[in-house]
Design a protein around this motif. Structure first.
Motif, PDB file in Angstrom:
ATOM      1  N   GLN A  37     -47.592  25.755  27.380  1.00  0.00           N
ATOM      2  CA  GLN A  37     -46.340  26.332  28.379  1.00  0.00           C
ATOM      3  C   GLN A  37     -46.524  26.522  29.397  1.00  0.00           C
ATOM      4  N   ALA A  38     -46.924  27.311  29.705  1.00  0.00           N
ATOM      5  CA  ALA A  38     -46.639  27.674  31.763  1.00  0.00           C
ATOM      6  C   ALA A  38     -48.343  26.864  32.174  1.00  0.00           C
ATOM      7  N   THR A  39     -48.807  26.284  31.432  1.00  0.00           N
ATOM      8  CA  THR A  39     -50.434  25.469  31.612  1.00  0.00           C
ATOM      9  C   THR A  39     -49.312  24.461  32.167  1.00  0.00           C
ATOM     10  N   LEU A  40     -48.679  23.935  31.303  1.00  0.00           N
ATOM     11  CA  LEU A  40     -48.262  22.059  31.241  1.00  0.00           C
ATOM     12  C   LEU A  40     -47.316  22.224  32.467  1.00  0.00           C
ATOM     13  N   PRO A 139     -61.370  20.564  36.464  1.00  0.00           N
ATOM     14  CA  PRO A 139     -60.489  21.483  36.163  1.00  0.00           C
ATOM     15  C   PRO A 139     -58.758  21.143  35.320  1.00  0.00           C
ATOM     16  N   THR A 140     -58.664  20.480  36.259  1.00  0.00           N
ATOM     17  CA  THR A 140     -57.693  19.176  36.241  1.00  0.00           C
ATOM     18  C   THR A 140     -57.376  18.503  34.581  1.00  0.00           C
ATOM     19  N   SER A 141     -58.502  18.015  34.171  1.00  0.00           N
ATOM     20  CA  SER A 141     -58.526  17.258  32.789  1.00  0.00           C
ATOM     21  C   SER A 141     -58.945  18.605  31.899  1.00  0.00           C
ATOM     22  N   ALA A 142     -59.571  19.597  31.836  1.00  0.00           N
ATOM     23  CA  ALA A 142     -59.684  20.503  31.003  1.00  0.00           C
ATOM     24  C   ALA A 142     -59.044  20.716  30.829  1.00  0.00           C
ATOM     25  N   THR A 143     -57.546  21.299  31.513  1.00  0.00           N
ATOM     26  CA  THR A 143     -56.976  22.196  32.058  1.00  0.00           C
ATOM     27  C   THR A 143     -55.640  21.707  30.980  1.00  0.00           C
ATOM     28  N   ALA A 144     -55.797  20.729  31.164  1.00  0.00           N
ATOM     29  CA  ALA A 144     -54.321  19.820  30.596  1.00  0.00           C
ATOM     30  C   ALA A 144     -54.701  19.516  29.039  1.00  0.00           C
TER      31      ALA A 144
END
Length: 258
Positions: A37-40, A139-144
């Motif tokens: 949730q924090a990452t999103l 990194p953006t796609s991976a974390t999402a």
């Protein structure tokens, strides 16, 4: 016998929900932990800043166009060329445009901060590091992806994930005839846009590369066109991402898989 009319009310809604959850094919939204949730939240905030910055530059272009100053749409050229025209604007217009440019600079700083935070988060997560081995996944796609689907266990196979993201053709089949249309664009539009942007980056960086994946992508562009090739690469990446997240270390990305 005439059909019975069922009114829309809370009791009818509760009965419909109870009926739905008993069906074997019913799928439920996975519960996210606090880290996801924090990452999103990080992604949604950054995306909001990006949209605000885009709207701000469009507002600047529209306002100065009222004074006969037409500048390119690209942000880099707009920022480079607008300085020579600020003195041509009346006093209040000059001040307003200057204030908006300063606000855009602050938005750029915030966006870069969030980009650095995503990159750091991706480096610290094993799943993200494995995803970033795929072409077109940063990194953006991976974390999402990790924040949205976790280990991917809520999907039976990679194509189901691609369908959930709206990257598969819509079916309009009847009478034994299979008709496939455009992609459905269902599901999470943010994840879909990240995968498509990653696919476009793959196509734009092909150059003279002769590995198997590059040859396949180049042939796909020649056969089906740029945009269809980008969607095909994005859908393939979605399936590979599911395999990486589901099987973890047991999944080894080979030249054939890439």
């Amino acid at each position: 016998m005439a059909p019975t009319l069922i009114s829309k009310n809370d009791a009818a809604d509760a009965a419909a929900i109870c009926e739905a959850v008993t069906r074997p094919q019913m799928r439920f939204v996975p519960i996210k932990d606090e880290h996801q949730q924090a990452t999103l939240t990080l992604h949604r905030t950054r995306q909001g800043f990006v949209e605000e910055r885009t709207a701000l530059y469009n507002r600047i272009r529209g306002l100065i166009a009222e004074f006969g100053i037409i500048l390119p749409q690209k942000v880099e050229r707009l920022r480079r060329e607008i300085g020579a025209h600020l003195e041509d604007l009346p006093s209040w217009a000059n001040r307003c445009v200057g204030d908006m440019l300063e606000h855009a600079d602050r938005l750029d700083e915030r966006i870069h901060e969030y980009d650095r935070a995503m990159a750091e988060s991706a480096r610290e997560d094993d799943r993200c590091r494995r995803l970033m081995q795929l072409p077109g996944i940063g990194p953006t796609s991976a974390t999402a992806l990790v924040a949205s689907i976790g280990h991917g266990h809520d999907f039976k196979h990679g194509r189901q994930l691609a369908a959930w993201l709206g990257l598969v053709p819509g079916q309009y089949s009847s009478g034994g005839k299979a008709r496939l249309g455009r992609i459905t664009k269902a599901g999470d539009g943010y994840l879909r846009s990240l995968l498509v942007l990653g696919a476009r980056a793959v196509l734009n960086s092909l150059g003279d590369k002769q590995d198997r994946h590059s040859r396949w992508a180049r042939a796909l562009v020649e056969r089906r066109g740029y945009w269809r090739a980008a969607i095909a690469i994005a859908a393939k990446n979605a399936r590979l991402c599911w395999a990486v997240l589901t099987y973890g270390e047991a999944f080894h990305l080979t030249a054939d898989a890439a």
